[in-house]
Scaffold this active site. Structure first.
Site, PDB file in Angstrom:
ATOM      1  CG  HIS B   6      -1.851   1.147   1.345  1.00  0.00           C
ATOM      2  ND1 HIS B   6      -2.865   1.201   2.261  1.00  0.00           N
ATOM      3  CD2 HIS B   6      -1.936   2.310   0.654  1.00  0.00           C
ATOM      4  CE1 HIS B   6      -3.523   2.345   2.146  1.00  0.00           C
ATOM      5  NE2 HIS B   6      -2.966   3.038   1.190  1.00  0.00           N
ATOM      6  CG  HIS B   8      -1.132   6.264  -2.068  1.00  0.00           C
ATOM      7  ND1 HIS B   8      -2.014   5.444  -2.742  1.00  0.00           N
ATOM      8  CD2 HIS B   8      -1.502   6.227  -0.767  1.00  0.00           C
ATOM      9  CE1 HIS B   8      -2.884   4.945  -1.866  1.00  0.00           C
ATOM     10  NE2 HIS B   8      -2.595   5.389  -0.664  1.00  0.00           N
ATOM     11  NE  ARG B  72       0.991  10.512  -2.288  1.00  0.00           N
ATOM     12  CZ  ARG B  72       1.528   9.874  -1.249  1.00  0.00           C
ATOM     13  NH1 ARG B  72       0.800   9.569  -0.190  1.00  0.00           N
ATOM     14  NH2 ARG B  72       2.789   9.521  -1.264  1.00  0.00           N
ATOM     15  CG  HIS B 180      -7.153   3.817  -0.431  1.00  0.00           C
ATOM     16  ND1 HIS B 180      -7.617   5.074  -0.095  1.00  0.00           N
ATOM     17  CD2 HIS B 180      -5.941   3.689   0.187  1.00  0.00           C
ATOM     18  CE1 HIS B 180      -6.716   5.671   0.681  1.00  0.00           C
ATOM     19  NE2 HIS B 180      -5.706   4.853   0.874  1.00  0.00           N
ATOM     20  CG  HIS B 224      -6.529   2.761   5.737  1.00  0.00           C
ATOM     21  ND1 HIS B 224      -7.338   3.194   4.728  1.00  0.00           N
ATOM     22  CD2 HIS B 224      -5.326   3.372   5.540  1.00  0.00           C
ATOM     23  CE1 HIS B 224      -6.671   4.043   3.945  1.00  0.00           C
ATOM     24  NE2 HIS B 224      -5.456   4.167   4.410  1.00  0.00           N
ATOM     25  CD  GLU B 284      -2.121   5.918   3.073  1.00  0.00           C
ATOM     26  OE1 GLU B 284      -3.052   5.108   2.932  1.00  0.00           O
ATOM     27  OE2 GLU B 284      -2.269   6.988   3.678  1.00  0.00           O
TER      28      GLU B 284
END
Lengths: 338, 338
Positions: B6, B8, B72, B180, B224, B284
């Site tokens: 995960h 971006h 993003r 997401h 998450h 992330e």
């Protein structure tokens, strides 16, 4: 003494029929109000409910001494128009709660519903709160953070000044509010999950607002262990570390949390993250957790034995959770002196 | 080998300017597309970001070997009209991701964004997915369960047949989808919390749907740590015990979860509740967790050391989380053979 801060009324079917009549007749029915005999109201507490024993029997079986009861949230339908339908139904429900509290003064304490509307004036809510506390002896109220029941933004989140008229009255009467949404009209999720999302929004909003600066004595209890917040602490802690100022870990301790979680892992996380001084025993028994665990045979909402089984809690921790924190928030009368 | 599932893209500012131009000119700009030199795209990976070192330096510092990068999320703006604005922006973003993957084939793997719209046809999404996987070598895609960004029900939840055209293509291409959400237009909550609520809705919807009966090889990763679901297991377990049939504990194991949680307590709960065979390392980094913990001085998104510090995990557990589960879901090429 075991005080369950999160229970809902088991009302006779006449209450549901009354609400249906209000909706069908658009509140014309409401002018008469609902008057039920003590026998009818008492009977509801002795009938089997939620696939098991009666409400009163269940409390005995799990060792609950006192329970705070509010309306069944999913029935409140705050978005129905005209507002008189909601007013009449909420008032009738609160009256039945008052009746059960009068019939069982050692067991039940009243937490009133409020006749809210999506984004509407809180005047009727303030009026009903005052009636229930001053005239009927209620110890708190339940508030729906999303009376529109869609998860939209027709009603501001609870950190907004929209809620200040209610907060003023709560402070004046010195009673707490339990945050608990109602049903859910959004087809993407059931109301049981909507509860959780709304609790997360409420904790987040209050943690970022100046509500507790403006009302230092206001007391707010969040249902179902605070939604997602105790589990998702890290992302909000990180933002605060970068921004500076009050830490997220402290901000979330401005409110209180019930223990209505039903697994030991979740309860342990809650106690560790927000502290046992911020947790009130709450089970919603009988309710969502009224299912027997297939292995242990125990009711999922028998949380007393789960909390007693968390070995790292001290006796002082347990007493805080089971009794002291409830007494610190709610005015528990002499009858429930233990 | 540490695979971060995960991440971006850190794109040059030209991408944001391109999107602003698309919006201002209502997509007329988009006909030209965005072409950036390798130098410009590479430079973005070497500049300080999120109050600290560059993207590439951060991965080195925390010991991440491979990272899957997607757009993003908060920038995706799927609700913008006309749809050509979204299509042009998503395509340009995916092209920059492809460019960074080409420049760093040992580090980055591409996860494409999709040009969704609220409740709209998924044809353009399927087309862009096919382009990215077949022509650009992407290993998966990110999907926004709420392209309307209001938390409303203009788009059905992910258990609904609405999503089947996308699931068909995912199965055909044999790539997973990362769930997401993007930004949030609902004034009651920030997008960071909206992520969490949307993940809860998605897990709940999929656990109650027949998606995995209809697509037995479909692979879905939830961001998450699954929103609120692992913490709020009990209430849904109880409903299933009463209803009979598949248990909730099993239903939630149809999907996979990343470790993007940032506290040890939450990670421990996740691993215990869904099992280490369902968890993929994900941080992330750089992103929401890019803050230094005030006591330890460590970056919150340095989750490798947090997971290594969970003493009850076995070496096999850790290898599953860090590498094996990612390899089971995503086609990690030979260059990332460890």
């Amino acid at each position: 003494m075991i005080i369950d801060s999160h229970g809902h009324v088991t009302a006779p079917h006449q209450l549901g029929a009354f609400q249906a009549g209000l909706m069908a007749a658009r509140a014309a029915e409401g002018r008469r109000g609902l008057e039920l005999t003590d026998e009818v109201v008492e009977q509801a507490l002795h009938e089997p409910v939620f696939r098991g024993p009666s409400h009163l029997q269940r409390l005995k079986d799990v060792g609950t001494d006192v329970q705070l009861i509010s309306p069944r949230p999913f029935t409140m339908a705050h978005w129905v128009k005209p507002a008189s339908v909601v007013r009449s139904y909420i008032r009738a429900t609160n009256d039945i709660i008052a009746q059960q509290c009068r019939l069982h003064p050692d067991v039940f304490l009243g937490v009133c519903g409020l006749p809210q509307s999506p984004g509407g004036s809180l005047d009727a809510s303030v009026e009903e709160l005052a009636r229930c506390v001053s005239e009927l002896g209620f110890v708190g109220c339940v508030v729906n953070p999303d009376p529109g029941e869609m998860g939209g933004d027709d009603t501001p989140a609870m950190g907004d000044a929209y809620w200040y008229p209610l907060y003023e009255k709560l402070v004046e009467l010195d009673v707490p509010v339990l945050v608990h949404s109602a049903s859910c009209q959004n087809r993407r999720l059931p109301y049981s999950l909507h509860f959780i999302n709304e609790e997360s929004i409420t904790v987040h909003s209050l943690a970022n607002a100046r509500v507790f600066e403006d009302f230092p004595t206001l007391k707010i209890e969040i249902s179902h262990g605070g939604g997602a917040i105790p589990y998702q602490m890290g992302r909000f802690m990180a933002s605060r570390y970068n921004r500076g100022g009050e830490r997220w870990e402290d901000a979330v301790r401005k409110v209180y949390y019930d223990t209505c979680l039903y697994t030991k892992e979740a309860l342990e996380l809650l106690f560790r993250v927000v502290g046992t001084d911020r947790c009130l025993f709450g089970t919603e028994n009988p309710g969502t957790g009224s299912a027997r665990h297939p292995e242990t045979g125990r009711w999922m909402d028998d949380l007393k034995q789960v909390i007693e089984g968390i070995e790292w809690l001290t006796e002082a921790d347990r007493k805080r959770i089971f009794e002291d924190n409830a007494r610190a928030l709610y005015k528990i009368p002499v009858a429930q002196a233990g």
